[in-house]
Design an enzyme around this catalytic site. Structure first.
Site, short mmCIF file in Angstrom:
data_model
loop_
_atom_site.label_atom_id
_atom_site.label_comp_id
_atom_site.label_asym_id
_atom_site.label_seq_id
_atom_site.Cartn_x
_atom_site.Cartn_y
_atom_site.Cartn_z
N GLU A 92 10.87 33.71 28.64
CA GLU A 92 11.41 32.98 29.40
C GLU A 92 12.13 33.78 29.96
O GLU A 92 12.81 34.83 29.73
CB GLU A 92 12.24 31.50 28.96
CG GLU A 92 13.32 32.23 28.42
CD GLU A 92 14.55 30.98 28.07
OE1 GLU A 92 14.19 30.18 27.42
OE2 GLU A 92 15.75 31.04 27.58
N CYS A 107 18.14 37.11 33.67
CA CYS A 107 17.97 36.96 33.05
C CYS A 107 16.77 37.67 31.89
O CYS A 107 15.87 36.38 32.45
CB CYS A 107 19.39 36.31 32.56
SG CYS A 107 18.66 36.43 30.54
N CYS A 114 13.02 36.33 18.35
CA CYS A 114 13.89 37.31 17.75
C CYS A 114 13.86 37.18 16.41
O CYS A 114 13.79 36.15 16.21
CB CYS A 114 15.30 36.92 18.76
SG CYS A 114 16.39 38.23 18.32
N CYS A 118 20.54 34.74 14.58
CA CYS A 118 22.10 34.53 15.54
C CYS A 118 21.89 32.53 14.92
O CYS A 118 20.94 32.12 15.47
CB CYS A 118 22.77 34.68 16.31
SG CYS A 118 22.85 36.56 17.20
N CYS A 121 21.60 30.57 17.92
CA CYS A 121 20.49 30.26 19.05
C CYS A 121 19.33 29.80 18.51
O CYS A 121 19.08 29.84 17.05
CB CYS A 121 20.47 31.64 18.90
SG CYS A 121 19.62 32.14 20.04
N CYS A 336 20.72 31.87 28.90
CA CYS A 336 20.05 33.09 28.21
C CYS A 336 20.44 33.13 26.39
O CYS A 336 21.83 32.86 26.36
CB CYS A 336 21.37 34.13 28.98
SG CYS A 336 19.52 34.58 30.10
#
Ligand code: SF4
Length: 352
Positions: A92, A107, A114, A118, A121, A336
């Protein structure tokens, strides 16, 4: 025979390509300018090339940005783009026009998924699929520029899916193309690389002399708390991160931005404020405070506006600069990754 897509090719790579085609290297720079600067993707219209070269390029190559899967627009004009990569992965990008300083900021993502995990997220929950190629990083920018024109964005932040410093080589190549005066032509100081704190890569980026801006996703200034939400803190503890950040500011002469996402009842106390002001002591910086945008299935809550104001007011006298950032595009889940986590879901499917 399928044509090779040249998007993402750097200047030296295009020069080499043209030499292989029997041309002088300067033809590579001309091609670079046509593709990235002039936005002419039709080789047959590149008027300063011989007929034979135009035909060879048309026969063998193409220049295509990404495939758009879905686009949604917020009531506040923020736009979210969902792109499908070769192999099916989705990434995205978010275009935030006319922010409080009149900038148009885009962004963009640097990885599909990823690995940093985290805890706030949704992207992190699914793990890393793969690094984006240079062409896929640039493809986001070029698609949006083709759609909205050359003023579509004045600033670029690597703050979408993924940890940009974990895709270092492709990040650097993309930045080189973006900042080349006959490439996308954006000044390095208009680019912000946002990291969770990959310490050795912060030093490396500083030493490269690229002069891009650095943002650090901090969100807790107490090591034990940061460990609970950001596993990267185990490998690169806060004291090392602060030192690397200080080094970056010394090398680039830019102040760094610390992003601090406020979670209700977790990192919003006076103890957190004192720890934060201690951590940033002697680092030229500003602190951006965001209220967390809740993600379904994740165990964090958004603080009240009063709490956010209190936190900022108490921090203000103890920090060089403090800004409270308003959420944009909340109705389309446009925040984001490193800012507030994301609901990677548009129209019933998940970004993975
Ligand atoms: S916040 Fe950023 S670095 Fe952390 S898991 Fe999400 S995408 Fe990765």
């Amino acid at each position: 025979m399928s044509k090779e897509n040249l998007i993402g090719r750097t200047l030296p790579e295009l020069e080499n390509l043209l030499v292989q085609l029997g041309e002088k290297p300067y033809r590579g720079r001309q091609l670079f300018k046509w593709l990235y600067g002039t936005r002419q993707y039709d080789f047959s219209l590149m008027t300063d090339f011989s007929k034979q070269l135009r035909e060879t390029l048309t026969e063998k190559y193409t220049f295509e940005p990404l495939t758009l899967r879905e686009k949604v627009k917020s009531t506040d004009e923020t736009e979210k783009f969902l792109f499908q990569l070769e192999g099916g992965h989705l990434i995205e990008s978010v275009l935030i026009p006319n922010d409080e300083k009149g900038r148009n900021t885009v962004c963009i993502s640097s990885q599909a998924g990823c690995a940093m995990d985290c805890k706030f997220c949704a992207t992190g929950k699914n793990g890393l699929a793969r690094n984006l190629t240079v062409g896929e990083i640039l493809g986001q920018l070029i698609y949006i520029r083709d759609l909205h024109g050359s003023q579509a964005y004045t600033n670029i932040v690597f703050m979408g899916m993924g940890e940009p410093l974990n895709n270092f080589d492709n990040l650097i190549k993309a930045i080189e193309i973006i900042t080349d005066s006959v490439g996308l032509g954006l000044a390095a100081k208009k680019i912000t690389v946002s990291t969770v704190g990959i310490v050795p890569r912060i030093y490396k980026l500083a030493d490269m002399g690229l002069k891009v801006r650095l943002a650090v996703s901090l969100s807790a200034a107490i090591q034990e708390k940061r460990l609970k939400i950001m596993p990267v803190a185990e490998t690169f503890p806060l004291d090392q991160l602060a030192e690397a950040t200080r080094y970056y500011t010394q090398k680039t002469k830019f102040r760094v931005t610390f992003e601090y996402v406020l979670f209700e009842g977790f990192n919003d106390t006076m103890e957190d404020i004192k720890a934060l002001s201690e951590l940033i002591k002697s680092i030229p910086c500003k602190i951006n405070i965001f209220a967390y945008n809740p993600v379904p299935g994740l165990d964090f809550a958004r603080p009240s506006d009063e709490k956010v104001d209190w936190f900022a007011r108490e921090l203000y006298p103890r920090a060089p600069a403090v800004t409270v950032r308003k959420s944009r595009g909340r109705d389309i889940d446009a925040a984001c990754g490193q800012l507030a986590g994301r609901i990677n879901k548009i129209g019933g499917f998940h970004v993975a």
